[in-house]
Design an enzyme around this catalytic site. Structure first.
Site, PDB file in Angstrom:
ATOM      1  N   SER A  57       0.842  -1.228   0.187  1.00 56.99           N
ATOM      2  CA  SER A  57      -0.062  -0.204   0.106  1.00 56.99           C
ATOM      3  C   SER A  57       0.789   1.206   0.042  1.00 56.99           C
ATOM      4  CB  SER A  57      -0.961  -0.087   1.258  1.00 56.99           C
ATOM      5  OG  SER A  57      -1.891  -1.101   1.203  1.00 56.99           O
ATOM      6  N   ARG A 105     -33.883 -24.863 -10.542  1.00 60.10           N
ATOM      7  CA  ARG A 105     -33.704 -25.836  -9.365  1.00 60.10           C
ATOM      8  C   ARG A 105     -35.260 -25.820  -8.592  1.00 60.10           C
ATOM      9  NH1 ARG A 105     -31.907 -29.895  -6.370  1.00 60.10           N
ATOM     10  NH2 ARG A 105     -31.356 -29.407  -4.173  1.00 60.10           N
ATOM     11  N   GLN A 125     -39.045 -16.158  -1.265  1.00 62.43           N
ATOM     12  CA  GLN A 125     -38.729 -14.825  -1.095  1.00 62.43           C
ATOM     13  C   GLN A 125     -37.176 -14.759  -0.556  1.00 62.43           C
ATOM     14  OE1 GLN A 125     -39.968 -11.892   2.077  1.00 62.43           O
ATOM     15  NE2 GLN A 125     -41.320 -11.389   0.449  1.00 62.43           N
ATOM     16  N   GLY A 159     -26.719 -23.104  -3.078  1.00 65.17           N
ATOM     17  CA  GLY A 159     -26.572 -24.104  -1.985  1.00 65.17           C
ATOM     18  C   GLY A 159     -25.392 -25.121  -2.114  1.00 65.17           C
ATOM     19  N   GLU A 186      -4.708  -3.387  -7.365  1.00 59.80           N
ATOM     20  CA  GLU A 186      -4.845  -1.974  -8.002  1.00 59.80           C
ATOM     21  C   GLU A 186      -4.810  -1.086  -6.717  1.00 59.80           C
ATOM     22  OE1 GLU A 186      -4.057  -3.492 -11.938  1.00 59.80           O
ATOM     23  OE2 GLU A 186      -4.445  -1.236 -11.397  1.00 59.80           O
ATOM     24  N   GLU A 225      -9.321  -0.302   1.141  1.00 57.62           N
ATOM     25  CA  GLU A 225      -9.165   0.577   2.261  1.00 57.62           C
ATOM     26  C   GLU A 225      -8.104   1.838   1.547  1.00 57.62           C
ATOM     27  OE1 GLU A 225      -8.646  -2.585   2.460  1.00 57.62           O
ATOM     28  OE2 GLU A 225     -10.472  -2.993   3.361  1.00 57.62           O
TER      29      GLU A 225
HETATM   30  N1  COS Z   1      -1.985  10.899 -10.520  1.00 55.24           N
HETATM   31  C1  COS Z   1      -1.072  12.151 -10.603  1.00 55.24           C
HETATM   32  N2  COS Z   1      -0.293  12.313  -9.623  1.00 55.24           N
HETATM   33  C2  COS Z   1      -0.353  11.704  -8.262  1.00 55.24           C
HETATM   34  C3  COS Z   1      -1.697  10.909  -8.277  1.00 55.24           C
HETATM   35  C4  COS Z   1      -2.409  10.312  -9.393  1.00 55.24           C
HETATM   36  N3  COS Z   1      -3.251   9.547  -9.108  1.00 55.24           N
HETATM   37  N4  COS Z   1      -1.513  10.267  -6.943  1.00 55.24           N
HETATM   38  C5  COS Z   1      -0.364  10.944  -6.496  1.00 55.24           C
HETATM   39  N5  COS Z   1       0.054  11.664  -7.068  1.00 55.24           N
HETATM   40  C6  COS Z   1       1.219  12.468  -6.897  1.00 55.24           C
HETATM   41  C7  COS Z   1       0.895  13.715  -5.860  1.00 55.24           C
HETATM   42  O1  COS Z   1       0.350  14.770  -6.345  1.00 55.24           O
HETATM   43  C8  COS Z   1       2.210  13.815  -5.144  1.00 55.24           C
HETATM   44  O2  COS Z   1       2.979  14.773  -6.020  1.00 55.24           O
HETATM   45  P1  COS Z   1       3.673  16.049  -5.477  1.00 55.24           P
HETATM   46  O3  COS Z   1       4.960  15.477  -4.929  1.00 55.24           O
HETATM   47  O4  COS Z   1       4.262  17.072  -6.540  1.00 55.24           O
HETATM   48  O5  COS Z   1       2.636  16.808  -4.454  1.00 55.24           O
HETATM   49  C9  COS Z   1       2.965  12.577  -5.368  1.00 55.24           C
HETATM   50  O6  COS Z   1       2.323  11.868  -6.485  1.00 55.24           O
HETATM   51  C10 COS Z   1       2.772  11.845  -4.227  1.00 55.24           C
HETATM   52  O7  COS Z   1       1.480  11.398  -3.565  1.00 55.24           O
HETATM   53  P2  COS Z   1       1.026  11.033  -2.068  1.00 55.24           P
HETATM   54  O8  COS Z   1       1.732  12.143  -1.304  1.00 55.24           O
HETATM   55  O9  COS Z   1      -0.630  11.129  -2.152  1.00 55.24           O
HETATM   56  O10 COS Z   1       1.775   9.701  -2.200  1.00 55.24           O
HETATM   57  P3  COS Z   1       1.816   8.730  -1.037  1.00 55.24           P
HETATM   58  O11 COS Z   1       3.198   8.200  -0.861  1.00 55.24           O
HETATM   59  O12 COS Z   1       1.009   9.079   0.318  1.00 55.24           O
HETATM   60  O13 COS Z   1       0.850   7.390  -1.545  1.00 55.24           O
HETATM   61  C11 COS Z   1      -1.248   6.249  -2.138  1.00 55.24           C
HETATM   62  C12 COS Z   1      -0.610   7.642  -1.934  1.00 55.24           C
HETATM   63  C13 COS Z   1      -1.371   5.667  -0.869  1.00 55.24           C
HETATM   64  C14 COS Z   1      -2.515   6.669  -2.575  1.00 55.24           C
HETATM   65  C15 COS Z   1      -0.465   5.433  -3.189  1.00 55.24           C
HETATM   66  O14 COS Z   1       1.007   5.037  -2.438  1.00 55.24           O
HETATM   67  C16 COS Z   1      -1.172   4.124  -3.387  1.00 55.24           C
HETATM   68  O15 COS Z   1      -2.048   4.156  -4.343  1.00 55.24           O
HETATM   69  N6  COS Z   1      -0.562   3.000  -2.998  1.00 55.24           N
HETATM   70  C17 COS Z   1      -1.329   1.762  -3.319  1.00 55.24           C
HETATM   71  C18 COS Z   1      -0.479   1.079  -4.452  1.00 55.24           C
HETATM   72  C19 COS Z   1      -1.193   0.311  -5.356  1.00 55.24           C
HETATM   73  O16 COS Z   1      -2.281   0.451  -6.025  1.00 55.24           O
HETATM   74  N7  COS Z   1      -0.578  -0.926  -5.499  1.00 55.24           N
HETATM   75  C20 COS Z   1      -1.330  -1.842  -6.291  1.00 55.24           C
HETATM   76  C21 COS Z   1      -0.351  -1.897  -7.500  1.00 55.24           C
HETATM   77  S1  COS Z   1      -1.401  -3.166  -8.897  1.00 55.24           S
HETATM   78  S2  COS Z   1       0.527  -3.188  -9.960  1.00 55.24           S
END
Ligand code: COS
Length: 383
Positions: A134, A272, A283, A343, A367, A371
């Site tokens: 996360s 079924r 219901q 079932g 993704e 949470e």
């Molecule tokens: N689009 C563009 N820029 C974004 C953005 C977005 N959706 N989300 C964040 N940013 C930018 C912010 O604007 C910030 O930029 P500045 O430094 O210029 O202010 C920078 O990125 C950091 O953003 P933030 O402070 O919100 O980052 P965090 O470290 O707090 O992380 C979360 C934010 C928790 C939302 C992020 O780490 C996240 O999405 N985690 C989940 C990861 C995930 O989805 N993993 C699944 C992978 S599947 S391959």
């Protein structure tokens, strides 16, 4: 003109095309692949041949040049039958497609993007690490300069499609700054044949053995410095932006999985019989079906709203997080109730609903967990 189904004619025709593809190419192969635990590599070419791979990628780069509304339709309809091919399409168009299309250099688009969608190549993204899930910005994989090369070292987990990928993007630290400021995206073509890059294992998953989720080791992997996508040090923002698109894909997967489970439940409740009548006349069953129908439609509308905002060129972080969270929670609820409606049969592998339930669980986690997505939504409420 908007039809009574809420689809413009071009989207209605596209949906019918995807449904035909699913009936002819996907439905007949699901059971065998799931039983053998085989990733459906052959399907990717068939998706490409049917114009269902690079859906949102411009035609000049080998794609179909369609809108995100079409992407949402395709991912939903594929997931209604089998989530794995939907996940491949979603990842290639979103995490990989968006990163290269919006942030890559023209050479990278010409060389990599075009090849991926002309040759129907499988793609992967190596972001998550054992200690950075996360908190994605806490990643520790490094890419240090050595002459005009980058040397990548680190360990990744949950690299979807890694060991079958033809093109991979790794997210790594290219500087000393810490936090998200020195993170870059690096393209690695042909990752199966790169020294020091090892797909250590395929993580066994609740979803089943056909899905590919790799642990990956980068041990002195050398790539040219030109492989950095876009600007060095901007990779965190790029991947966050790409995740916005990916979350619409995950939302569409949730809607499709829920719809598939609901379709099966309606058929089952009609056929079924217990106590001399179809169980839909009780219901206790019919109200479950009604709740499914309401929630699936609400999830779909939220996903369409997010996709239309993306088509309108808006930043969709909030919309995508809302659609992803709501739709995948609906998928979990609907599939759980679908098993209940069936079932003991629902609990067996003779019916598809237990698979839909396993597929739904993953969508609440990948993704960005639901949470984290709720956190993204609430952050946007205070802007
Ligand atoms: N689009 C563009 N820029 C974004 C953005 C977005 N959706 N989300 C964040 N940013 C930018 C912010 O604007 C910030 O930029 P500045 O430094 O210029 O202010 C920078 O990125 C950091 O953003 P933030 O402070 O919100 O980052 P965090 O470290 O707090 O992380 C979360 C934010 C928790 C939302 C992020 O780490 C996240 O999405 N985690 C989940 C990861 C995930 O989805 N993993 C699944 C992978 S599947 S391959």
């Amino acid at each position: 003109m908007i039809t009574h189904t809420g689809l413009e004619p071009r989207h209605r025709e596209f949906r019918e095309h995807v449904q035909t593809f699913c009936d002819e190419q996907v439905r007949p192969v699901v059971e065998e692949h799931e039983r053998k635990g085989q990733f459906p590599l052959g399907l990717i070419n068939e998706l490409g041949d049917a114009g269902l791979y690079g859906i949102t990628i411009p035609e000049e780069y080998g794609g179909e040049g369609l809108d995100y509304r079409s992407f949402q339709i395709a991912v939903e309809e594929l997931s209604r039958v089998w989530k794995i091919p939907a996940g491949v399409v979603s990842l290639s168009c979103s995490l990989v497609g968006t990163s290269l299309l919006e942030f890559g250099t023209e050479e990278q688009r010409e060389e990599w993007l075009k090849e991926i969608f002309t040759e129907n190549l499988v793609t992967a993204v190596s972001l998550t690490e054992p200690q950075a899930g996360s908190d994605a910005a806490a990643l520790e994989t490094t890419a240090r300069r050595d002459g005009d090369e980058l040397v990548i070292d680190g360990q990744k987990v949950w690299t979807s499609h890694g060991e079958v990928a033809d093109f991979l993007i790794v997210v790594a630290r290219t500087g000393e700054g810490g936090g998200h400021h020195d993170v870059s995206l690096i393209g690695i073509p042909d990752p199966q044949n790169v020294d020091g890059l090892e797909f250590v294992r395929d993580i066994p998953c609740m979803e089943g053995d056909a899905v590919v989720e790799n642990e990956v080791k980068y041990d002195g992997v050398r790539v040219p410095e030109e492989n950095i996508i876009g600007e060095e040090g901007s990779g965190f923002k790029y991947i966050m932006r790409a995740l916005d698109v990916g979350r619409i894909g995950a939302a569409a997967q949730g809607v499709g999985i829920a719809q598939g489970a609901m379709d099966a439940s309606i058929d089952f409740a009609d056929e079924r019989e217990q106590f001399d009548k179809p169980i839909r006349e009780f219901q206790g069953v019919s109200f479950k079906l009604a709740d499914m129908a309401m929630n699936v439609q609400a999830a779909r509308l939220l996903t369409i709203w997010a996709a239309q905002n993306l088509d309108a060129g808006n930043r969709v972080s909030k919309q995508a997080a809302m659609a992803k969270t709501f739709a995948t929670d609906v998928a979990m609820d609907v599939t759980t109730e679908a098993v209940q409606v069936h079932g003991s049969r629902g609990y067996s592998k003779d019916y598809p609903v237990e698979r839909f339930m396993r597929e739904a669980k993953g969508t609440q986690i990948y993704e960005g967990t639901n949470e984290i997505n709720r956190q993204v939504i609430s952050n946007h409420l205070f802007e």
